[in-house]
Scaffold this motif. Structure first.
Motif, mmCIF file in Angstrom:
data_model
loop_
_atom_site.group_PDB
_atom_site.id
_atom_site.type_symbol
_atom_site.label_atom_id
_atom_site.label_comp_id
_atom_site.label_asym_id
_atom_site.label_seq_id
_atom_site.Cartn_x
_atom_site.Cartn_y
_atom_site.Cartn_z
ATOM 1 N N PRO A 195 0.814 -1.228 0.000
ATOM 2 C CA PRO A 195 0.000 0.000 0.000
ATOM 3 C C PRO A 195 0.846 1.276 0.000
ATOM 4 C CG PRO A 195 -0.134 -1.139 2.130
ATOM 5 C CD PRO A 195 0.583 -2.053 1.192
ATOM 6 N N LEU A 196 2.018 1.228 0.655
ATOM 7 C CA LEU A 196 2.832 2.450 0.707
ATOM 8 C C LEU A 196 3.525 2.708 -0.640
ATOM 9 C CD1 LEU A 196 3.150 4.554 2.792
ATOM 10 C CD2 LEU A 196 5.041 3.317 3.818
ATOM 11 N N LEU A 197 3.916 1.643 -1.310
ATOM 12 C CA LEU A 197 4.529 1.820 -2.636
ATOM 13 C C LEU A 197 3.487 2.311 -3.644
ATOM 14 C CD1 LEU A 197 6.975 -1.182 -3.107
ATOM 15 C CD2 LEU A 197 7.414 1.084 -2.214
ATOM 16 N N GLU A 202 1.359 6.934 -6.894
ATOM 17 C CA GLU A 202 0.296 7.877 -7.248
ATOM 18 C C GLU A 202 0.679 9.310 -6.848
ATOM 19 O OE1 GLU A 202 -4.527 8.192 -6.784
ATOM 20 O OE2 GLU A 202 -3.470 6.606 -5.717
ATOM 21 N N ALA A 203 1.140 9.456 -5.596
ATOM 22 C CA ALA A 203 1.430 10.803 -5.089
ATOM 23 C C ALA A 203 2.580 11.440 -5.868
ATOM 24 C CB ALA A 203 1.774 10.735 -3.601
ATOM 25 N N LEU A 204 3.632 10.653 -6.189
ATOM 26 C CA LEU A 204 4.774 11.242 -6.900
ATOM 27 C C LEU A 204 4.421 11.581 -8.340
ATOM 28 C CD1 LEU A 204 7.711 9.159 -5.420
ATOM 29 C CD2 LEU A 204 7.161 11.545 -4.976
ATOM 30 N N GLY A 310 13.997 9.272 -3.041
ATOM 31 C CA GLY A 310 14.693 8.006 -3.235
ATOM 32 C C GLY A 310 13.872 6.964 -3.959
ATOM 33 N N SER A 311 12.543 7.161 -4.075
ATOM 34 C CA SER A 311 11.774 6.059 -4.653
ATOM 35 C C SER A 311 11.545 6.213 -6.158
ATOM 36 C CB SER A 311 10.438 5.866 -3.921
ATOM 37 O OG SER A 311 9.773 7.068 -3.781
ATOM 38 N N ASP A 312 11.883 7.351 -6.727
ATOM 39 C CA ASP A 312 11.566 7.567 -8.136
ATOM 40 C C ASP A 312 12.818 7.655 -9.013
ATOM 41 O OD1 ASP A 312 9.503 7.802 -9.893
ATOM 42 O OD2 ASP A 312 9.512 9.990 -9.891
ATOM 43 N N THR A 313 13.877 8.255 -8.439
ATOM 44 C CA THR A 313 15.040 8.628 -9.248
ATOM 45 C C THR A 313 15.885 7.432 -9.683
ATOM 46 O OG1 THR A 313 15.963 9.077 -7.082
ATOM 47 C CG2 THR A 313 15.356 10.982 -8.410
ATOM 48 N N SER A 314 16.312 6.605 -8.699
ATOM 49 C CA SER A 314 17.172 5.468 -9.069
ATOM 50 C C SER A 314 16.408 4.525 -9.997
ATOM 51 C CB SER A 314 17.627 4.690 -7.838
ATOM 52 O OG SER A 314 17.939 5.559 -6.805
#
Ligand code: HEM
Length: 540
Positions: A195-197, A202-204, A310-314
């Motif tokens: 759920p957090l991912l 969605e939020a990013l 950290g969750s989108d860039t790499s």
């Protein structure tokens, strides 16, 4: 009738803004950096990019030089297309070039104004950066997460081997698993949807749209924020009200999760838990309510910024790396030969163990592949805009206070005077007697705003690249129609973070022995820990 009133209000607001900028803002006898001729009132509005902005702005360099300017409704935008100028301004004059533009839509209306990339230069900015720097600011600080990164990368390889078609999703899971453990001590659901991912995805996505320059008129005419929501033309306010709910959820949920775990004395140590413990001590020592509220806001939003950054860039660079291996198979062969020679290949079917960070010094070609991934398609091609808080003069050009200063990182990485054959993927450019400049020096941004996750991203990328090359063969996909291999398309979507459009490829273990090594992740790291996904769902 209502529409006419709105149009009139907008025209009057633009006029007032224009006259204000024309007569009241700082002037100089020196010229602005060169640029296209602005039209009265709207300036260069019609020359704003429609799609990939890095390609659009790169065309200005041969026309106007490495520093140029445009203006939109009286706001000055400065474009920098040379690392030397970026260093001269952002590093040497960092006291005045480290702020950010005020984004009425993304920041104030959508509620992202607590996120670090949007924070103006000031005490809150310094508080976030100090905390982040202690956590991941240096190679030695990041080394505390080496085992976490090694374990998650091995679990990633296992997921890719079991279901190669889900590559992009596995990459997102890998990045999310590492950063959420560090920021909030949260264990993702290793097998199913988390759920957090999902929330981050969605939020990013909304964040990227909300902060896009030149999209929201209210960023240029702040007065429009006062329009009532029901008016035709005020649709942006309804969008903002929906998106702000997601932004709140994105920052509040993981924070509430840590507080709940701490209250039950079962929190996994993390950035947030360490700072909340410090805050508890400050409360006991009599800190006042205003300080406590400010501190808690800083903890919550700086952790959100880590997790968001950290969750989108790499993800973008790892997905690019896999495509590059399909498009340039000779690079894959050469990198695998290096790994086999360094790690040892007793019977010619790949290394005897899976390489790790400890092998980096010897894997110079693999390290060069990483640099070339960063250069070939920079993850944040236009950087994040800076703002100067004082008037300045550079090389005889006037740069008025409050200008939006953007560095075209993509152009710097494709300058043919610096990188020969810039569109080719050539890791060897970084080897030998006269290597070309290391893109680490500009692809993570500049000065006091340089990416705080640089060291963490670098070690994560190295691990994924070297372990992938060690164990997998990555090849062109097979067309279901012809049964023949075909070359996938390489298309980048516009946005702050450049993402590849989904593509297909074939991923198989290089040998049976390597398949077994990938399968042995539980033997090496123990069985996967219980997920926190259910606890998070309870918080809804
Ligand atoms: C390949 C990976 C990455 C690249 C290329 C990258 C690049 C960048 C760039 C160019 C900036 C703008 C710097 C400037 O304004 O001059 C930035 C900012 C930022 N990055 Fe990264 N980044 C990466 C990974 C990460 C990771 C892993 C994290 C979190 C752990 C992170 C967190 C942030 C944050 C919070 C900011 C805003 C900094 C500020 O406004 O002061 N990034 N990054």
């Amino acid at each position: 009738m209502a529409s006419l009133v709105i149009i009139l209000v907008i025209i009057l607001a633009i006029l007032a803004l224009y006259l204000y900028k024309l007569y009241l803002l700082p002037k100089s006898h020196l010229p602005l950096p060169p640029g296209p001729k602005p039209l009265p009132l709207i300036g260069n509005l019609l020359g704003l990019p429609k799609e990939q902005d890095w390609l659009h702005w790169a065309k200005h360099k041969p026309l106007y030089g490495p520093i140029s300017s445009i203006s939109v409704f009286g706001n000055t935008m400065i474009l920098i297309q040379s690392p030397t100028i970026a260093f001269d301004l952002f590093e040497k004059k960092s006291t005045i070039y480290s702020s950010r533009p005020t984004l009425v839509f993304g920041g104030q209306l959508c509620g992202w104004d607590g996120a670090l990339p949007l924070l103006p230069y000031g005490s809150r900015f310094r508080a976030y950066r100090k905390n982040m720097s202690q956590l991941i600011g240096t190679k030695s600080a990041v080394s505390q997460f080496a085992r976490l990164e090694a374990e998650e990368t091995r679990r990633f390889l296992r997921r890719v081997m079991d279901n190669p078609d889900g590559l992009l999703w596995h990459i997102k899971k890998l990045a999310g698993a590492i950063i959420l453990k560090i920021s909030h001590g949260y264990t993702i659901d290793a097998d199913g949807k988390d759920p957090l991912l999902d929330l981050a995805d969605e939020a990013l996505g909304q964040f990227g749209l909300a902060v896009s320059p030149g999209v929201w008129l209210v960023d240029v005419i702040p007065f429009l924020r006062h329009l009532p929501r029901w008016l035709p033309g005020a649709g942006f306010k309804r969008t903002a009200s929906m998106w702000s709910k997601k932004a709140n959820e994105f920052s509040n949920k993981p924070h509430a999760f840590v507080k709940r775990q701490m209250a039950n004395e079962i929190a996994t140590p993390s950035y947030t838990s360490a700072l909340l413990e410090k805050l508890e001590r400050a409360k006991i020592n009599g800190a006042d309510a205003v300080t406590i509220a400010e501190e808690e806001f800083n903890i919550k939003w700086s952790a959100t910024s880590l997790y968001g950054g950290g969750s989108d860039t790499s993800v973008s660079s790892i997905y690019t790396f896999y495509l590059v291996m399909v498009l340039f198979p000779h690079i894959q062969t050469r990198a695998q030969a290096e790994i086999d020679s360094v790690i040892g290949s007793t019977n010619g079917d790949g290394p005897d163990r899976i390489p790790g960070l400890e092998d980096r010094g010897k894997l110079v070609y693999v390290d060069a592949v990483l640099k070339e991934v960063l250069r070939w398609q920079p993850v944040v091609p236009m950087g994040v805009p800076h703002v100067n808080t004082e008037n300045d003069v550079y090389n005889g050009y006037f740069i008025p206070k409050g200008s939006i200063v953007m560095a075209n990182i993509w152009q710097m990485a494709h300058d043919p005077d610096v990188y020969h054959d810039p569109f080719d993927f050539k890791p060897e450019r970084f080897l030998g007697e006269t290597p070309e400049p290391d893109p680490h020096s500009f692809t993570f941004g500049f000065g006091r705003r340089i990416c705080p996750g640089k060291e963490l991203a670098d070690t994560s990328l190295f691990l994924v690249i070297c372990q992938t090359l060690a164990v997998f063969a990555i090849a062109k996909p097979i067309s279901p129609e012809t049964g023949e291999p075909y070359t996938p398309k390489c298309d980048y979507l516009p946005g702050l973070v450049s993402h590849l459009k989904p593509y297909e490829c074939r991923i198989t273990p290089r040998s049976e022995r390597l398949r077994k090594l990938v399968e042995s992740v539980d033997e090496d790291f123990g069985t996967v820990g219980e997920s926190d996904a259910n606890i998070l769902k309870e918080l809804q």
